[in-house]
Design an enzyme around this catalytic site. Structure first.
Site, PDB file in Angstrom:
ATOM      1  N   ILE A  10       4.941 -11.960  28.442  1.00 31.46           N
ATOM      2  CA  ILE A  10       6.949 -11.564  28.838  1.00 31.46           C
ATOM      3  C   ILE A  10       7.300 -11.697  30.367  1.00 31.46           C
ATOM      4  CG2 ILE A  10       6.714  -9.316  28.739  1.00 31.46           C
ATOM      5  CD1 ILE A  10       8.888 -11.622  26.701  1.00 31.46           C
ATOM      6  N   ALA A  11       5.629 -11.286  30.891  1.00 25.45           N
ATOM      7  CA  ALA A  11       6.084 -11.417  32.344  1.00 25.45           C
ATOM      8  C   ALA A  11       6.239 -13.187  32.837  1.00 25.45           C
ATOM      9  CB  ALA A  11       4.586 -10.836  32.992  1.00 25.45           C
ATOM     10  N   ARG A  12       5.278 -14.012  31.961  1.00 28.97           N
ATOM     11  CA  ARG A  12       5.401 -15.555  32.338  1.00 28.97           C
ATOM     12  C   ARG A  12       6.778 -16.332  31.909  1.00 28.97           C
ATOM     13  NH1 ARG A  12       1.192 -17.404  33.793  1.00 28.97           N
ATOM     14  NH2 ARG A  12      -0.817 -16.283  33.885  1.00 28.97           N
ATOM     15  N   SER A  38      -0.309  -7.456  40.253  1.00 28.45           N
ATOM     16  CA  SER A  38      -1.245  -7.489  39.096  1.00 28.45           C
ATOM     17  C   SER A  38      -2.577  -6.417  38.586  1.00 28.45           C
ATOM     18  CB  SER A  38      -2.404  -9.134  38.506  1.00 28.45           C
ATOM     19  OG  SER A  38      -3.012  -8.627  37.965  1.00 28.45           O
ATOM     20  N   ARG A  39      -2.840  -5.751  38.449  1.00 33.33           N
ATOM     21  CA  ARG A  39      -4.361  -4.647  38.288  1.00 33.33           C
ATOM     22  C   ARG A  39      -5.426  -5.890  39.645  1.00 33.33           C
ATOM     23  NH1 ARG A  39      -5.070  -2.876  32.451  1.00 33.33           N
ATOM     24  NH2 ARG A  39      -4.717  -5.193  32.825  1.00 33.33           N
ATOM     25  N   TYR A  54       0.060  -2.694  41.805  1.00 31.28           N
ATOM     26  CA  TYR A  54       1.344  -2.573  41.412  1.00 31.28           C
ATOM     27  C   TYR A  54       2.567  -1.578  42.536  1.00 31.28           C
ATOM     28  CZ  TYR A  54       0.159  -3.799  36.820  1.00 31.28           C
ATOM     29  OH  TYR A  54      -0.277  -4.196  35.637  1.00 31.28           O
ATOM     30  N   HIS A  89       5.063   1.763  30.441  1.00 31.91           N
ATOM     31  CA  HIS A  89       6.350   1.532  31.848  1.00 31.91           C
ATOM     32  C   HIS A  89       6.920   3.073  31.893  1.00 31.91           C
ATOM     33  CE1 HIS A  89       7.957  -1.017  27.661  1.00 31.91           C
ATOM     34  NE2 HIS A  89       6.705  -1.699  28.512  1.00 31.91           N
ATOM     35  N   LYS A  91      11.459  -3.587  26.547  1.00 26.11           N
ATOM     36  CA  LYS A  91      11.542  -2.579  25.820  1.00 26.11           C
ATOM     37  C   LYS A  91      10.021  -2.441  24.678  1.00 26.11           C
ATOM     38  CE  LYS A  91      10.588  -5.113  22.288  1.00 26.11           C
ATOM     39  NZ  LYS A  91       9.435  -5.851  22.114  1.00 26.11           N
ATOM     40  N   ASP A 100       7.310  -1.889  19.389  1.00 22.55           N
ATOM     41  CA  ASP A 100       7.947  -3.264  19.420  1.00 22.55           C
ATOM     42  C   ASP A 100       9.050  -4.520  18.812  1.00 22.55           C
ATOM     43  OD1 ASP A 100       6.594  -6.393  19.971  1.00 22.55           O
ATOM     44  OD2 ASP A 100       6.482  -5.387  21.460  1.00 22.55           O
TER      45      ASP A 100
HETATM   46  N1  LIG Z   1      11.848  -9.316  25.316  1.00 24.63           N
HETATM   47  C1  LIG Z   1      11.245  -9.656  24.961  1.00 24.63           C
HETATM   48  O1  LIG Z   1      11.493 -11.027  23.938  1.00 24.63           O
HETATM   49  C2  LIG Z   1       9.337  -9.352  24.932  1.00 24.63           C
HETATM   50  C3  LIG Z   1       8.391 -10.181  24.126  1.00 24.63           C
HETATM   51  C4  LIG Z   1       7.453  -9.958  24.320  1.00 24.63           C
HETATM   52  C5  LIG Z   1       7.072  -9.000  24.944  1.00 24.63           C
HETATM   53  N2  LIG Z   1       8.018  -8.259  24.844  1.00 24.63           N
HETATM   54  C6  LIG Z   1       7.364  -6.504  25.714  1.00 24.63           C
HETATM   55  O2  LIG Z   1       6.966  -7.189  27.339  1.00 24.63           O
HETATM   56  C7  LIG Z   1       5.906  -5.458  27.148  1.00 24.63           C
HETATM   57  C8  LIG Z   1       4.559  -6.744  27.941  1.00 24.63           C
HETATM   58  O3  LIG Z   1       3.890  -7.631  26.374  1.00 24.63           O
HETATM   59  P1  LIG Z   1       3.373  -8.363  26.497  1.00 24.63           P
HETATM   60  O4  LIG Z   1       3.234  -8.898  25.455  1.00 24.63           O
HETATM   61  O5  LIG Z   1       4.169  -8.970  28.002  1.00 24.63           O
HETATM   62  O6  LIG Z   1       2.330  -8.209  26.834  1.00 24.63           O
HETATM   63  P2  LIG Z   1       0.776  -8.613  26.855  1.00 24.63           P
HETATM   64  O7  LIG Z   1       0.499 -10.003  27.126  1.00 24.63           O
HETATM   65  O8  LIG Z   1      -0.485  -7.777  27.379  1.00 24.63           O
HETATM   66  O9  LIG Z   1       0.831  -8.046  28.637  1.00 24.63           O
HETATM   67  C9  LIG Z   1       1.209  -7.095  29.695  1.00 24.63           C
HETATM   68  C10 LIG Z   1       0.188  -7.294  31.107  1.00 24.63           C
HETATM   69  O10 LIG Z   1       0.863  -5.606  31.417  1.00 24.63           O
HETATM   70  C11 LIG Z   1      -0.499  -5.306  32.019  1.00 24.63           C
HETATM   71  N3  LIG Z   1      -1.080  -4.177  32.203  1.00 24.63           N
HETATM   72  C12 LIG Z   1      -0.971  -2.401  32.667  1.00 24.63           C
HETATM   73  N4  LIG Z   1      -2.291  -2.049  31.779  1.00 24.63           N
HETATM   74  C13 LIG Z   1      -2.585  -2.266  30.867  1.00 24.63           C
HETATM   75  C14 LIG Z   1      -3.337  -2.395  29.850  1.00 24.63           C
HETATM   76  N5  LIG Z   1      -3.367  -1.680  30.334  1.00 24.63           N
HETATM   77  N6  LIG Z   1      -3.646  -3.268  29.306  1.00 24.63           N
HETATM   78  C15 LIG Z   1      -3.134  -4.372  29.431  1.00 24.63           C
HETATM   79  N7  LIG Z   1      -3.030  -4.758  30.077  1.00 24.63           N
HETATM   80  C16 LIG Z   1      -2.116  -4.123  30.728  1.00 24.63           C
HETATM   81  C17 LIG Z   1      -1.871  -6.742  31.929  1.00 24.63           C
HETATM   82  O11 LIG Z   1      -0.928  -7.347  33.929  1.00 24.63           O
HETATM   83  P3  LIG Z   1      -2.324  -7.226  35.051  1.00 24.63           P
HETATM   84  O12 LIG Z   1      -3.892  -7.335  34.503  1.00 24.63           O
HETATM   85  O13 LIG Z   1      -2.345  -8.455  35.847  1.00 24.63           O
HETATM   86  O14 LIG Z   1      -1.300  -6.217  35.462  1.00 24.63           O
HETATM   87  C18 LIG Z   1      -0.990  -7.322  31.395  1.00 24.63           C
HETATM   88  O15 LIG Z   1      -0.850  -9.005  31.739  1.00 24.63           O
HETATM   89  C19 LIG Z   1       5.812  -4.427  26.060  1.00 24.63           C
HETATM   90  O16 LIG Z   1       6.553  -3.692  26.236  1.00 24.63           O
HETATM   91  C20 LIG Z   1       6.959  -5.402  25.263  1.00 24.63           C
HETATM   92  O17 LIG Z   1       7.353  -4.722  23.830  1.00 24.63           O
HETATM   93  C21 LIG Z   1       8.999  -8.141  25.068  1.00 24.63           C
END
Ligand SMILES: NC(=O)c1ccc[n+]([C@@H]2O[C@H](COP(=O)([O-])OP(=O)(O)OC[C@H]3O[C@@H](n4cnc5c(N)ncnc54)[C@H](OP(=O)(O)O)[C@@H]3O)[C@@H](O)[C@H]2O)c1
Length: 315
Positions: free
Chosen positions: A12-14, A33-34, A51, A72, A90, A171
């Site tokens: 989602i960051a991307r 990032s970590r 962070y 979060h 969220k 989620d």
């Molecule tokens: N708005 C939307 O449409 C939408 C869509 C998808 C997800 N989301 C929300 O966005 C959040 C992240 O979801 P995502 O799908 O982007 O997740 P993801 O691809 O797994 O990425 C999460 C990022 O969080 C960091 N992180 C910190 N502690 C971590 C840990 N213990 N394990 C794994 N990653 C960790 C990592 O970045 P570093 O390693 O670089 O620190 C990782 O790249 C969730 O809360 C999700 O509900 C929202």
């Protein structure tokens, strides 16, 4: 022009960074990032290997928290402690207590805070709020919404791993719970049925919400199948039916009880995530500490409903 700092480099960051390129309300100034390597590979903004370094960057105006839900609370606290406005993905937190703590801290420090429930800021939702406000639906009787997606059964995947806040409700279910909150307000009654996924987190959860007015919401979420992802608001004078992927940029029809349907279409380039960023920029420009479209008390109320759903779940 908000100079965003992003915490996390995942999916989602991307998507957020890419969508920001379609607005002039903000830009990605830095990413934290970590691991410094991951921050450097992110491809947007200055790279920080922690962070803490990201929130301390003097050229970051606001922080977007894009880590898994259990992180979060701590990550948003980092931003608020540094005096930086925070937009938090969220589900906002794991539970209402964590949400209240963040809201209390933001208010104490006088720093802006908002849940990144992007659906709330999409054009069709603005039009739906307008129709409701002008009474076009009459008395609202029922809200119906589902959110089902299929995911491969990987125990390390965020939606299935308990330590990453796994579960369909946090989620996926948070979208229809938030939608019901927007239309009906805080529910008085919560009835739930839940089936576990293979890791023990909730895999499918169905929810009935009851309001003081007598209105009800009927909600389903699952992480094991693609559901219609449509939604409806049913009123005594008219109904609204939102088409597939109701929670993203979508179209809906408005049908009066005895009349012909009219259709509303969304024409939006990109993902639509930038609209929540635009809302943060608008609020900061106006000196607001929270968004009137998604007030912090409502975010806490949504997390209280989520707590009640999980507490009532018969797994
Ligand atoms: N708005 C939307 O449409 C939408 C869509 C998808 C997800 N989301 C929300 O966005 C959040 C992240 O979801 P995502 O799908 O982007 O997740 P993801 O691809 O797994 O990425 C999460 C990022 O969080 C960091 N992180 C910190 N502690 C971590 C840990 N213990 N394990 C794994 N990653 C960790 C990592 O970045 P570093 O390693 O670089 O620190 C990782 O790249 C969730 O809360 C999700 O509900 C929202």
């Amino acid at each position: 022009m908000i100079r965003w700092g992003i915490i996390g480099t995942g999916g989602i960051a991307r998507a957020f960074a890419a969508d920001l390129e379609l607005t002039d309300s903000g830009t990605v100034a830095a990413v934290g990032s970590r691991s410094l390597e991951k921050a450097e590979a992110f491809g947007h903004g200055r790279a920080h290997g922690s962070y803490e370094a990201l929130v301390s960057d003097p050229e970051v105006d606001a922080v977007y928290v894009a880590t898994p839900h259990p992180m979060h609370h701590a990550n948003a606290r980092l931003a608020l402690e540094a005096g930086k406005p925070a937009l938090v993905e969220k589900a906002f937190t794991m539970n209402a207590n964590e949400a209240k703590d963040l809201v209390g801290m933001a208010r104490e420090k006088g720093v802006f805070l908002m849940e990144a429930m992007w659906t709330r800021f999409l054009p069709h939702m603005a039009e739906i709020r307008r129709l409701i406000a002008e009474g076009a639906l009459g008395e609202i009787v029922t809200v119906i919404a589902d959110h089902g997606q299929w995911f491969a059964q990987d125990p390390a995947f965020r939606l299935f791993a308990p330590e990453l806040g796994g579960g369909a409700l946090l989620d996926l279910g948070v979208y229809p719970v938030s939608f019901a909150s927007m239309v009906l307000g805080t529910p008085e009654r919560v009835v739930t049925l839940s089936t576990p996924a293979f890791t023990g987190v909730d895999g499918q959860t169905s929810i009935l919400l009851g309001c003081a007015s007598g209105a009800q919401a009927v909600i389903n979420c699952t992480s094991s199948a693609v559901s219609p992802t449509t939604a409806a608001i049913v009123g005594t004078e008219a109904r609204i039916e939102i088409e597939r992927r109701w929670y993203g940029p979508s179209a809906f029809t408005f049908t009066p009880r005895d009349g012909e349907p009219t259709r509303f279409e969304t024409h939006l380039e990109g993902h639509g995530l930038r609209l929540e960023a635009d809302e943060v920029a608008r609020c900061l420009e106006q000196g607001l500490l929270e968004s009137p479209l998604l007030p912090l008390d409502e975010t806490v109320s949504i997390m209280e409903t989520m707590d009640a759903v999980l507490a009532a779940a018969t797994v």
